[in-house]
Write a protein that holds these residues in place. Sequence first.
Motif, PDB file in Angstrom:
ATOM      1  N   ASN A   1     -55.973  30.752 -14.105  1.00 37.74           N
ATOM      2  CA  ASN A   1     -55.455  29.450 -13.708  1.00 37.74           C
ATOM      3  C   ASN A   1     -55.939  28.396 -14.689  1.00 37.74           C
ATOM      4  N   VAL A   2     -55.009  27.722 -15.347  1.00 39.47           N
ATOM      5  CA  VAL A   2     -55.350  26.742 -16.366  1.00 39.47           C
ATOM      6  C   VAL A   2     -54.786  25.381 -15.962  1.00 39.47           C
ATOM      7  N   ASP A   3     -55.668  24.415 -15.790  1.00 41.01           N
ATOM      8  CA  ASP A   3     -55.280  23.059 -15.386  1.00 41.01           C
ATOM      9  C   ASP A   3     -54.869  22.259 -16.623  1.00 41.01           C
ATOM     10  N   VAL A   4     -53.584  21.910 -16.707  1.00 39.18           N
ATOM     11  CA  VAL A   4     -53.074  21.155 -17.858  1.00 39.18           C
ATOM     12  C   VAL A   4     -52.675  19.740 -17.451  1.00 39.18           C
ATOM     13  N   THR A   5     -53.254  19.263 -16.346  1.00 36.01           N
ATOM     14  CA  THR A   5     -52.884  17.949 -15.815  1.00 36.01           C
ATOM     15  C   THR A   5     -52.999  16.849 -16.863  1.00 36.01           C
ATOM     16  N   GLU A   6     -54.042  16.904 -17.674  1.00 34.35           N
ATOM     17  CA  GLU A   6     -54.265  15.844 -18.658  1.00 34.35           C
ATOM     18  C   GLU A   6     -53.203  15.823 -19.755  1.00 34.35           C
ATOM     19  N   LEU A   7     -52.462  16.905 -19.900  1.00 35.50           N
ATOM     20  CA  LEU A   7     -51.432  16.978 -20.938  1.00 35.50           C
ATOM     21  C   LEU A   7     -50.036  16.681 -20.399  1.00 35.50           C
ATOM     22  N   ILE A   8     -49.858  16.813 -19.088  1.00 39.37           N
ATOM     23  CA  ILE A   8     -48.530  16.701 -18.483  1.00 39.37           C
ATOM     24  C   ILE A   8     -48.364  15.346 -17.811  1.00 39.37           C
ATOM     25  N   GLU A   9     -47.480  14.527 -18.364  1.00 35.27           N
ATOM     26  CA  GLU A   9     -47.211  13.210 -17.797  1.00 35.27           C
ATOM     27  C   GLU A   9     -46.196  13.296 -16.666  1.00 35.27           C
ATOM     28  N   GLY A  10     -45.331  14.275 -16.744  1.00 32.29           N
ATOM     29  CA  GLY A  10     -44.285  14.503 -15.753  1.00 32.29           C
ATOM     30  C   GLY A  10     -43.700  15.872 -16.032  1.00 32.29           C
ATOM     31  N   HIS A  11     -42.860  16.355 -15.149  1.00 30.38           N
ATOM     32  CA  HIS A  11     -42.357  17.724 -15.301  1.00 30.38           C
ATOM     33  C   HIS A  11     -41.614  17.923 -16.619  1.00 30.38           C
ATOM     34  N   SER A  12     -40.913  16.912 -17.078  1.00 33.89           N
ATOM     35  CA  SER A  12     -40.173  17.028 -18.336  1.00 33.89           C
ATOM     36  C   SER A  12     -41.097  17.159 -19.540  1.00 33.89           C
ATOM     37  N   SER A  13     -42.386  16.845 -19.365  1.00 38.56           N
ATOM     38  CA  SER A  13     -43.334  16.953 -20.477  1.00 38.56           C
ATOM     39  C   SER A  13     -43.436  18.373 -21.015  1.00 38.56           C
ATOM     40  N   TYR A  14     -43.121  19.355 -20.175  1.00 39.34           N
ATOM     41  CA  TYR A  14     -43.206  20.743 -20.632  1.00 39.34           C
ATOM     42  C   TYR A  14     -42.257  21.013 -21.802  1.00 39.34           C
ATOM     43  N   LEU A  15     -41.211  20.216 -21.921  1.00 39.66           N
ATOM     44  CA  LEU A  15     -40.278  20.389 -23.041  1.00 39.66           C
ATOM     45  C   LEU A  15     -40.995  20.318 -24.380  1.00 39.66           C
ATOM     46  N   TRP A  16     -41.903  19.371 -24.528  1.00 37.68           N
ATOM     47  CA  TRP A  16     -42.573  19.202 -25.819  1.00 37.68           C
ATOM     48  C   TRP A  16     -44.060  19.580 -25.802  1.00 37.68           C
ATOM     49  N   THR A  17     -44.630  19.791 -24.614  1.00 35.50           N
ATOM     50  CA  THR A  17     -46.061  20.076 -24.524  1.00 35.50           C
ATOM     51  C   THR A  17     -46.363  21.569 -24.439  1.00 35.50           C
ATOM     52  N   THR A  18     -45.384  22.369 -24.067  1.00 31.99           N
ATOM     53  CA  THR A  18     -45.596  23.814 -23.921  1.00 31.99           C
ATOM     54  C   THR A  18     -46.193  24.424 -25.178  1.00 31.99           C
ATOM     55  N   GLN A  19     -45.671  24.034 -26.328  1.00 29.12           N
ATOM     56  CA  GLN A  19     -46.159  24.589 -27.586  1.00 29.12           C
ATOM     57  C   GLN A  19     -47.648  24.302 -27.779  1.00 29.12           C
ATOM     58  N   HIS A  20     -48.065  23.095 -27.468  1.00 38.30           N
ATOM     59  CA  HIS A  20     -49.473  22.717 -27.613  1.00 38.30           C
ATOM     60  C   HIS A  20     -50.354  23.499 -26.631  1.00 38.30           C
ATOM     61  N   ILE A  21     -49.860  23.676 -25.411  1.00 36.51           N
ATOM     62  CA  ILE A  21     -50.611  24.440 -24.413  1.00 36.51           C
ATOM     63  C   ILE A  21     -50.806  25.880 -24.878  1.00 36.51           C
ATOM     64  N   LEU A  22     -49.774  26.473 -25.453  1.00 37.00           N
ATOM     65  CA  LEU A  22     -49.875  27.852 -25.942  1.00 37.00           C
ATOM     66  C   LEU A  22     -50.917  27.960 -27.055  1.00 37.00           C
ATOM     67  N   GLU A  23     -50.979  26.942 -27.896  1.00 35.90           N
ATOM     68  CA  GLU A  23     -51.989  26.944 -28.956  1.00 35.90           C
ATOM     69  C   GLU A  23     -53.394  26.864 -28.362  1.00 35.90           C
ATOM     70  N   LEU A  24     -53.565  26.054 -27.314  1.00 36.25           N
ATOM     71  CA  LEU A  24     -54.871  25.916 -26.680  1.00 36.25           C
ATOM     72  C   LEU A  24     -55.288  27.194 -25.951  1.00 36.25           C
ATOM     73  N   LEU A  25     -54.313  27.981 -25.523  1.00 30.78           N
ATOM     74  CA  LEU A  25     -54.611  29.237 -24.839  1.00 30.78           C
ATOM     75  C   LEU A  25     -55.075  30.323 -25.802  1.00 30.78           C
ATOM     76  N   ASP A  26     -54.798  30.138 -27.105  1.00 34.14           N
ATOM     77  CA  ASP A  26     -55.251  31.092 -28.123  1.00 34.14           C
ATOM     78  C   ASP A  26     -54.933  32.520 -27.693  1.00 34.14           C
ATOM     79  N   LEU A  27     -53.657  32.815 -27.564  1.00 29.40           N
ATOM     80  CA  LEU A  27     -53.214  34.068 -26.962  1.00 29.40           C
ATOM     81  C   LEU A  27     -53.582  35.311 -27.755  1.00 29.40           C
ATOM     82  N   ASP A  28     -53.948  35.160 -29.020  1.00 34.98           N
ATOM     83  CA  ASP A  28     -54.345  36.333 -29.793  1.00 34.98           C
ATOM     84  C   ASP A  28     -55.721  36.853 -29.395  1.00 34.98           C
TER      85      ASP A  28
END
Length: 665
Positions: free
Chosen positions: A625-652
């Motif tokens: 469970n990852v809290d991304v509240t500080e990055l998400i201003e509203g639901h539409s924020s996922y359009l441009w913030t998803t990429q940044h969240i994936l980088e922070l998750l360091d999936l490799d």
Amino acid sequence: MATTSFLSPTQRYAAGALFAFAIHQAQIHQTHPLGLISDEEPSDNRTSSSSSADSVADDPDLWVHQVSGLLRPVFRFLEIDHVAWSGLEETAGSSPAKHHVGAFLRLLSEESDEGSSQNSDQELALSRAVDAMSQSMEKNYESSISKKEKHREYEQECREKCSTAEVKSNMEAAGVNLETQHETDKNALGIRDGVDGSGFKVDEKPVEEVTMLSYQRKVTVLFELLSACLADRNEDNKKSKRKIKGYDARHRVALRLLATWLDVKWIKMEAIETMVACSAMAIAKKDESKEEQNQSSDSKWAKWKRGGIIGAAALTGGTLMAVTGGLAAPAIAAGLSALAPTLGTLIPVIGATGFAAAASAAGTVAGSVAVAASFGAAGAGLTGSKMARRTGSVDEFEFRAVGENHNQGRLAVEIMVSGFVFDEEDFIRPWEGLIDNLERYALQWESKNLIAVSTAIQDWLTSRLAMELMKQGAMLTVLSTLLAALAWPATLLAATDFIDSKWTIAINRSDKAGKLLAEVLLKGFHGNRPVTLVGYSLGARVIFKCLQFLAETEPNAELIERVILLGAPISIKDENWGAARKMVAGRFVNAYSTSDWTLGVAFRASLLTQGLAGIQPIDVPGIENVDVTELIEGHSSYLWTTQHILELLDLDTYYPVYHGTKSKQ
């Protein structure tokens, strides 16, 4: 195998044992992720539902059990004495890995007297080839800079379109504060902030004894284990539960863990994967030019299966994997050209001329559709499976290639699913510019319905009525009632009523699209390679429903390597999250925002339930469970913030990690 292996019999035994432990640890980490802060550690080293069994042999749900089909083909390929197989399985499945890994690493470090000088030269040549290939792959990262700039432009366009900042400022002006609710919810589920603010403590280090191994030996071990994983030996499959031949997701997760133990960067493993795929391209190209010499080709095939270092890893079933669409592969073509002499020496069945031929073909679709036989895609691959016809009330369902990793011998696939869109480019642009080495596809589905519901929600958010409700603090009620399964105020129900029909249709189509996605994966359109699924909003629901459908028909996690859900409109209490988790071999992430009341408004429009994944953590073992509240201003924020969240998750990384800001205490 033994005549061409760079490892001695003892070293191959140690490599097989280490891999057995990695397989079992990966299964344990499905429900007890490495680094998770918890009050209790697993009481034993067993993990399946039948863990009360006295031995591994009596517990067929274990990945190290014979029927899993994961270990014995590896043991056979490495030519480990079959008398030792059951002992290795038993030890790996019943004894803590930390008590044994060091000893097997020491065995790997020992040099054999016979042919040690020649093997050292071969290991050095192999490691140089891997380094050259990884450098070639890293060069692609440089082109991502301009794409990052384009992504920033996309963000600005989205902000203007969505007016999210204005909505947020209205909430702030109204004094809406959800922090208290956020902390209460986390405490109720027993989730605590970790070192990185994600609820996970990142403390995994390479095993101490790994310093005894040379880099060349580490690369050789990973190379031969991958080869063994991809080998298809029919004699091992009689009792196996594995339904699909190819690169099993559980194998890739175990290799990722083993690379962590060996302190080898994951891009080196990806380079090894690409070399295996390129060797398949080379032999396919060579055979293609000599079709008229069938007898000779057959003899070479027999020789290849007997003694090649890649062996059945490169060619094992009969048909070639078809991967259509995408861009040419100049980087891999250049890499193959540079490596042709070295690879020709390492894999004499193909020879330098064979790799040179592959290099000349790698930049063309015709040459690069052949990657490996047992990864055979049915038909024309993902981009060829457009399913534009009406199927199960889904009018649109097609894959679109994203990025530059197509036709380059990638042995892992990523499918990305948007779920809140305003035009068709929103299915692609949120995913452009991501830096990874996966072959990536965006799923475009039901664009008409998704655009309609997204536009309706956005229109409502900017309406005078919504603004007034925000000022009254009504949006706090949205989230609190969802969490507590309480009834909504009548004024709020009336205000959101017009969203109901569009959202209900979108929910229905997302569920059906999830089933279609599962069917595509089961049919092997992606080439029977491990899949990473990433989706936001309704796209996350598509993925979850895909996992649910897979759980109805599949006994294990051989298809899906990782799953990342962001802002998911999925009920917590009313869905079987445990079954979905079982379908994912590696990391399973739920990214949520405690202030995403937009999702609450829309979700309420179709059903009233307790718990919503997109706004709170999920208390299910094995889900990050990852809290991304500080990055998400509203639901539409996922359009441009998803990429940044994936980088922070360091999936490799193998273990759970999120490089975000600490949550407030």
